[in-house]
Design a protein around this motif. Structure first.
Motif, PDB file in Angstrom:
ATOM      1  N   UNK A  18       0.490  -2.885   8.522  1.00 37.51           N
ATOM      2  CA  UNK A  18       0.208  -2.320   6.921  1.00 37.51           C
ATOM      3  C   UNK A  18      -0.915  -1.417   6.714  1.00 37.51           C
ATOM      4  N   UNK A  71      -6.956  -1.229  10.642  1.00 38.98           N
ATOM      5  CA  UNK A  71      -8.479  -1.902  10.064  1.00 38.98           C
ATOM      6  C   UNK A  71      -9.677  -1.017  10.358  1.00 38.98           C
ATOM      7  N   UNK A  72      -9.560   0.065  11.139  1.00 37.68           N
ATOM      8  CA  UNK A  72     -10.748   0.845  11.018  1.00 37.68           C
ATOM      9  C   UNK A  72     -10.742   1.703  10.094  1.00 37.68           C
ATOM     10  N   UNK A  73      -9.864   2.630   9.671  1.00 39.30           N
ATOM     11  CA  UNK A  73     -10.108   3.653   8.510  1.00 39.30           C
ATOM     12  C   UNK A  73      -9.365   2.850   7.134  1.00 39.30           C
ATOM     13  N   UNK A  74      -8.531   1.850   7.395  1.00 41.53           N
ATOM     14  CA  UNK A  74      -7.921   1.125   6.273  1.00 41.53           C
ATOM     15  C   UNK A  74      -7.259   1.932   5.183  1.00 41.53           C
ATOM     16  N   UNK A  75      -6.632   2.866   5.675  1.00 43.23           N
ATOM     17  CA  UNK A  75      -5.708   3.754   4.848  1.00 43.23           C
ATOM     18  C   UNK A  75      -4.420   3.347   4.422  1.00 43.23           C
ATOM     19  N   UNK A  95      -1.528   4.885   5.163  1.00 42.38           N
ATOM     20  CA  UNK A  95      -0.824   5.941   4.843  1.00 42.38           C
ATOM     21  C   UNK A  95       0.411   6.385   5.806  1.00 42.38           C
TER      22      UNK A  95
END
Lengths: 267, 320
Positions: free
Chosen positions: A124, A127-131, A133
């Motif tokens: 989904x 988890x690093x940038x959590x974008x 997109x």
């Protein structure tokens, strides 16, 4: 059915906060000593979904693609050990410091190069940038429908039925194939690779494609061509206002905590 | 003429609170020279009218029934139409189910970027600069946009909604732009509530790997019951099989923001913080006074939970 799964290797989200450091000048995270990077925790669910769909639709091929440093092979090998058939690593010096949007462009070209696919699955978000997109980007760039944040996926080979996770419930949708679906942790526990499969996966070859292999132009990659330029990256100052509860014994501390919580009307 | 387009949304309870927070954010940016504020809402002109009182200069009621699907794809024609008619170069959406789907779709459709889940916005040199969390809250990133159109989704409660002022005026129009999405909605269901849902509980008591023993959750559940809350666990504790994955709080689990979050033997890695850092009051019970969870808490007991938690249960019973 032929399925492509995009996975990413990221710094371990279980890294203690004290070990998390940023090089502010380079605007990069400094890898924590002794804590190896891991597969993005949402991605094994995407691989699990691919393997189940392949079985349910009577065969086909699951291809895993990852864009990253050479160490990202481990993320691909993890998916191969789970049962994926082939792996492709997108690796190029010009990928250093690119953003999620350039990544989506590179992945879309790699997916076109793989060629035959019915479904593209991703986690989904990373988890690093959590974008979160890339799935939308792949859909737009490949010209196919996108369904985000899936907890369950079914397919008859020509369309896909997906249960999406909403803020306050669930939405059931249907899209024609080929399509992109991003998979959430609600999908359920992915299988854990067994030692034998890990050893077999180690023998599978991972193809490596460069920016040139993907036909990426000089203006389509590189940190200078970010769609979302990174102006600053820093560790926020935690203003610690903690009140350490006093007491000579654990019982006395518990007593004092209860009084504080009552005074603050929290209990 | 630049401008800001706010994509508002409603839910069962009426206009979603995030919508008015977005208007307040847009109003601030407008004050910094970003132009007029236009709100777009899927609904009637009556719904749209409310945004004028809350700070918008204009409002558009998007009436096409396709928008009811709440899918980004269905919103695109209406949003594109509004961008063209207003000349907006900034689009703000809430970080909601709709925003997560629409933000990226809108960005790629315009060959531009979206900054997701922003916590602060400002105008610098006539352009938007956004601040967002990364690495599970361990880092902050400040970003700008290369392409002219700047799309951002905004985290809930990052801005305070403005008081409604019925004296404000502005134009309200409607648009029936919309497209039947390629993705078809078959149905919608609400989350089932069994007992107090973790996400709704006013008090959450969570345990981590530091408990050292799965049976310790019994103690946490007793405390939870006393406080009419819900019991959670860190991913590490769930992975060890100590507590059901459905009760996991964190990045790959539930996100909670209770009035009181009691973290027992949880160190506070970003995996866990991502799911609970917006709790209003955090209490840490931990042997390690240097643990991140202790630093971010309001109250901390630095001691062995095995002695502290049973004593706390007795003390709370005494207080009644």
């Amino acid at each position: 059915m032929n399925i492509i799964v995009c996975v990413k290797q990221i710094p371990d989200p279980e890294t203690p906060a004290a070990s998390f450091k940023v090089d502010e000048a380079a605007k990069k995270v400094i890898p924590a000593q002794g804590i190896p990077p891991v597969v993005n925790p949402f991605d094994p669910q995407a691989t699990e979904a691919a393997l189940r769909l392949k079985d349910a639709t009577g065969g086909g091929k699951v291809t895993v693609i990852s864009l990253g440093a050479d160490s990202a092979r481990d993320a691909i090998k993890h998916a191969l050990a789970m049962g994926a058939d082939e792996g492709v690593l997108l690796s190029d010096p010009s990928f250093d410091g690119i953003d999620n949007f350039e990544t989506a462009v590179a992945l879309s070209k790699a997916i076109e190069k793989v060629g035959e696919y019915d479904l593209v699955l991703t986690g989904r978000a990373a988890a690093d940038w959590d974008m979160g997109v890339v799935p939308a980007g792949l859909g737009q760039l490949l010209g196919i429908p996108v369904v985000t944040i899936a907890k369950a996926i079914e397919s008859d080979g020509s369309s896909v039925k997906v249960e999406r996770v909403l803020d306050d419930g669930f939405q059931s949708v249907e899209a024609p194939l080929p399509a992109v679906v991003s998979v959430s942790n609600e999908f359920g526990e992915p299988r854990y690779p067994q030692l034998r499969q890990i050893m077999l996966a180690a023998k599978k070859t991972v193809q490596v494609w460069s920016a040139a292999d993907l036909g990426l132009g000089a203006d389509e990659t590189g940190s200078a061509n970010r769609w979302l330029p990174l102006e600053a990256l820093y560790v926020p100052k935690v203003e610690s206002n903690v009140e350490i509860i006093e007491g000579d014994t654990p019982e006395e501390k518990a007593h004092n905590l209860a009084l504080k919580l009552r005074a603050a009307k929290l209990i | 003429m630049p401008g800001i387009l706010v994509i508002a949304e409603s839910n069962e309870g009426g206009i979603a609170p995030i919508s008015f927070e977005l208007i307040a954010a847009a109003r601030e940016l407008s004050g910094e020279g970003a132009g007029n504020v236009t709100a777009l809402i899927a609904g009637s002109e009556g719904d749209a009218q409310q945004f004028i009182a809350h700070g918008a200069d204009a409002a558009i009621a998007a009436t096409n029934p396709a928008l009811k699907s709440n899918l980004g794809e269905a919103y695109l024609p209406a949003v594109q139409g509004a961008i063209e008619s207003t000349g907006a170069d900034i689009v703000l959406v809430g970080q909601t189910s709709l925003g997560r789907d629409l933000g990226p779709a809108l960005a790629f459709a315009n060959k531009t970027a979206v900054a997701m889940d922003c916590v602060a916005l400002k105008i610098e040199g006539g352009r938007l600069r956004a601040t967002r969390s990364a690495y599970g809250g361990n880092a902050r990133a400040e970003v700008t946009w290369k392409a002219p159109l700047q799309v951002a989704t905004v985290k809930a409660k990052s801005f305070d909604a403005l008081e409604a002022d019925s004296g404000r005026s502005g134009s309200v129009t409607s648009s029936d732009a919309g497209a039947e999405p390629k993705v078809k909605v078959l149905g919608v269901s609400k989350a089932e509530a069994t007992g107090v849902r973790l996400e709704d509980a006013p008090v959450v008591v969570s345990g981590g790997r530091g408990l050292g023993d799965p049976s310790a959750f019994g103690m946490l559940e007793e405390l939870t019951k006393l406080l009419h809350g819900a019991t959670g666990a860190s991913r590490a504790a769930c992975d060890l099989g100590w507590y059901p994955p459905s009760q996991q709080v964190g990045l790959t689990g539930k996100t909670v923001s209770p009035d009181l979050y009691i973290a027992v033997a949880i160190s506070g890695a970003s995996q866990h913080m991502a799911g609970m850092s917006s709790s209003k009051n955090i209490v840490a019970i931990n042997k390690d006074g240097d643990a991140n969870m202790v630093k971010v808490s309001k109250f901390a007991v630095v001691d062995d939970y095995k002695k502290v938690v049973p004593a706390l249960i007795e003390e709370i019973k005494k207080l009644g």
